[in-house]
Scaffold this active site. Structure first.
Site, mmCIF file in Angstrom:
data_model
loop_
_atom_site.group_PDB
_atom_site.id
_atom_site.type_symbol
_atom_site.label_atom_id
_atom_site.label_comp_id
_atom_site.label_asym_id
_atom_site.label_seq_id
_atom_site.Cartn_x
_atom_site.Cartn_y
_atom_site.Cartn_z
ATOM 1 N N GLU A 42 12.686 1.730 14.358
ATOM 2 C CA GLU A 42 11.665 3.279 13.587
ATOM 3 C C GLU A 42 9.756 2.806 14.533
ATOM 4 O O GLU A 42 10.038 2.759 15.623
ATOM 5 C CB GLU A 42 10.704 2.654 12.449
ATOM 6 C CG GLU A 42 10.065 1.984 12.154
ATOM 7 C CD GLU A 42 9.718 1.654 10.614
ATOM 8 O OE1 GLU A 42 10.101 2.606 10.018
ATOM 9 O OE2 GLU A 42 9.227 0.546 10.343
ATOM 10 N N TYR A 61 0.739 -1.146 -0.147
ATOM 11 C CA TYR A 61 -0.080 -0.252 -0.118
ATOM 12 C C TYR A 61 0.392 1.213 0.157
ATOM 13 O O TYR A 61 2.239 1.244 0.303
ATOM 14 C CB TYR A 61 -1.253 0.136 0.948
ATOM 15 C CG TYR A 61 -0.581 0.085 2.612
ATOM 16 C CD1 TYR A 61 -0.791 2.178 2.918
ATOM 17 C CD2 TYR A 61 0.441 -0.510 2.992
ATOM 18 C CE1 TYR A 61 -0.042 2.111 4.431
ATOM 19 C CE2 TYR A 61 1.350 -0.249 4.549
ATOM 20 C CZ TYR A 61 0.935 1.128 4.721
ATOM 21 O OH TYR A 61 1.108 1.320 6.571
ATOM 22 N N HIS A 67 -1.686 -21.270 -0.490
ATOM 23 C CA HIS A 67 0.158 -20.085 -0.426
ATOM 24 C C HIS A 67 0.947 -19.790 -1.253
ATOM 25 O O HIS A 67 1.324 -18.529 -1.308
ATOM 26 C CB HIS A 67 1.045 -21.185 0.734
ATOM 27 C CG HIS A 67 0.258 -20.715 1.911
ATOM 28 N ND1 HIS A 67 -0.751 -21.495 2.442
ATOM 29 C CD2 HIS A 67 0.486 -20.265 3.020
ATOM 30 C CE1 HIS A 67 -0.508 -21.443 3.677
ATOM 31 N NE2 HIS A 67 -0.430 -20.355 4.820
ATOM 32 N N ARG A 82 -7.679 -20.673 -2.370
ATOM 33 C CA ARG A 82 -6.996 -20.124 -1.646
ATOM 34 C C ARG A 82 -5.589 -21.003 -1.349
ATOM 35 O O ARG A 82 -5.836 -22.441 -1.547
ATOM 36 C CB ARG A 82 -7.287 -20.010 -0.010
ATOM 37 C CG ARG A 82 -6.725 -20.079 1.186
ATOM 38 C CD ARG A 82 -7.484 -19.841 2.615
ATOM 39 N NE ARG A 82 -6.439 -20.023 3.332
ATOM 40 C CZ ARG A 82 -5.084 -20.338 4.590
ATOM 41 N NH1 ARG A 82 -4.746 -21.659 3.551
ATOM 42 N NH2 ARG A 82 -4.775 -19.522 5.118
ATOM 43 N N ARG A 130 8.254 4.017 -4.464
ATOM 44 C CA ARG A 130 7.985 3.204 -3.516
ATOM 45 C C ARG A 130 6.734 1.958 -4.053
ATOM 46 O O ARG A 130 7.418 0.494 -3.443
ATOM 47 C CB ARG A 130 7.743 3.935 -1.864
ATOM 48 C CG ARG A 130 8.293 3.311 -1.132
ATOM 49 C CD ARG A 130 7.611 3.967 0.386
ATOM 50 N NE ARG A 130 7.043 4.559 0.968
ATOM 51 C CZ ARG A 130 6.541 5.480 1.757
ATOM 52 N NH1 ARG A 130 7.551 5.075 2.943
ATOM 53 N NH2 ARG A 130 5.415 6.051 2.170
ATOM 54 N N LYS A 177 6.528 -1.807 2.214
ATOM 55 C CA LYS A 177 4.880 -1.199 2.338
ATOM 56 C C LYS A 177 4.318 -1.806 2.397
ATOM 57 O O LYS A 177 3.005 -2.052 1.475
ATOM 58 C CB LYS A 177 4.859 -0.073 2.293
ATOM 59 C CG LYS A 177 4.437 0.874 3.060
ATOM 60 C CD LYS A 177 4.526 2.265 2.074
ATOM 61 C CE LYS A 177 3.163 3.912 2.990
ATOM 62 N NZ LYS A 177 3.050 3.645 4.836
ATOM 63 N N LEU A 233 11.078 1.219 6.880
ATOM 64 C CA LEU A 233 10.902 1.268 6.111
ATOM 65 C C LEU A 233 11.226 3.189 5.348
ATOM 66 O O LEU A 233 11.514 3.951 6.444
ATOM 67 C CB LEU A 233 8.803 2.387 6.286
ATOM 68 C CG LEU A 233 8.690 2.292 4.508
ATOM 69 C CD1 LEU A 233 7.597 1.379 4.206
ATOM 70 C CD2 LEU A 233 6.657 3.748 4.817
#
Length: 295
Positions: A181, A32, A104, A102, A51, A149, A205
């Site tokens: 952070e 995101y 992995h 579903r 990014r 992110k 990040l």
């Protein structure tokens, strides 16, 4: 009701429907961005899109759009949410690996899911400018690729909730005795007249606001260092700042119920904060804040 972008359509946010088989929902298999805008104009949009590209590449999701296409899409979304009552907006943008049975392992033919929505950026309360905010320290138990992110933020959520329950706005994280952070922010300290922040590695990040604050501090003549910061240095800091795209630069004046420096926003924060306000589109004089913002 705000207008969202969802897989090629613009529609009211409450009409968006995401499949229960979307891998972002099932696995947190997604990334995101949070992109601020002021007076209808994006701030540091190319840096945010770069990014996003790096995050997508890191988890091997094909980028659904070229940079110019992203820009056009997001500007259109911003225009559709224009409102004089809330001129400053943060755009939340999420890309998942898509819908598939579903399992992995990566699906062979899933198409990425793209969601973008707008949220108001609220002015910073006068009390924060005068008194600062409180933070607490916590052990950093996140995964080892915090430079991506990603939406898999459960550890961050638990740290932030613990901070809120202790009367603070943020958890400042330590790993092996070193500052990394915040739960949803980058962290700066001012120590011996120097502006210092942890170096970029897999535990940090690469915040866009972090990058801009480093530039501004250098332009203002402050000695700047990107290096490891020990727990002892954090405790001795004369100033501590939290940076993120929607909360900008918050001055921490209490850490673990102890005063930071003089217990009020310091002179370096005042200078860098003012420079940041002057750098925004339209040279906004209001200082935005949004609860639960992202770095």
């Amino acid at each position: 009701m705000s207008i969202a972008y969802f897989n090629g359509e613009y529609l009211p946010l409450d009409e968006v429907r995401i499949s229960p088989l979307d891998r972002g929902f099932l696995f947190g298999d997604s990334v995101y961005e949070v992109i601020p805008s002021y007076a209808g104009e994006f701030f540091l949009l190319p840096e945010h899109l770069e990014r996003l590209r790096r995050s997508l590449e890191a988890i091997r999701i094909p980028d659904p759009f070229a940079p110019g296409e992203w820009t056009a899409l997001l500007k259109d979304l911003l225009a559709r949410n224009a409102d004089p009552a809330t001129p400053d907006l943060g755009i939340y943008l999420q890309v998942t690996r898509g819908v598939a049975p579903r399992d992995h392992a990566f699906p062979a033919d899933a198409q990425p899911t793209v969601l973008a929505m707008a949220n108001p950026i609220r002015p910073l309360p006068e009390a924060v400018r005068v008194e600062g905010v409180a933070a607490v320290t916590a052990e950093d138990r996140r995964w080892e690729r915090c430079d991506i992110k990603a939406t898999t933020l459960l550890a961050n959520v638990l740290n932030r909730q613990d901070a809120m329950e202790r009367g603070a706005v943020e958890a400042v994280l330590l790993r092996d005795g070193k500052l990394t952070e915040g739960a949803a922010s980058n962290v700066f300290v001012v120590l011996d007249g120097r502006v210092i922040t942890p170096p970029l590695d897999a535990s940090v990040l690469p915040g866009i606001t972090r990058w801009r604050v480093l530039e501004l501090a250098r332009e203002l003549g402050y000695p700047v260092e990107e290096r490891g910061i020990s727990a002892d240095e954090l405790a001795r800091a004369r100033e501590i700042w939290l940076t993120s795209s929607t909360r900008e630069i918050l001055p921490v004046t209490r850490l673990d119920d102890r005063a930071v420096g003089a217990g009020r926003p310091g002179p370096a924060w005042q200078a860098v904060h003012a420079a940041y306000q002057a750098a925004k589109p339209g040279a906004q004089v209001s200082e935005p804040m949004q609860s639960g913002g992202a770095a």
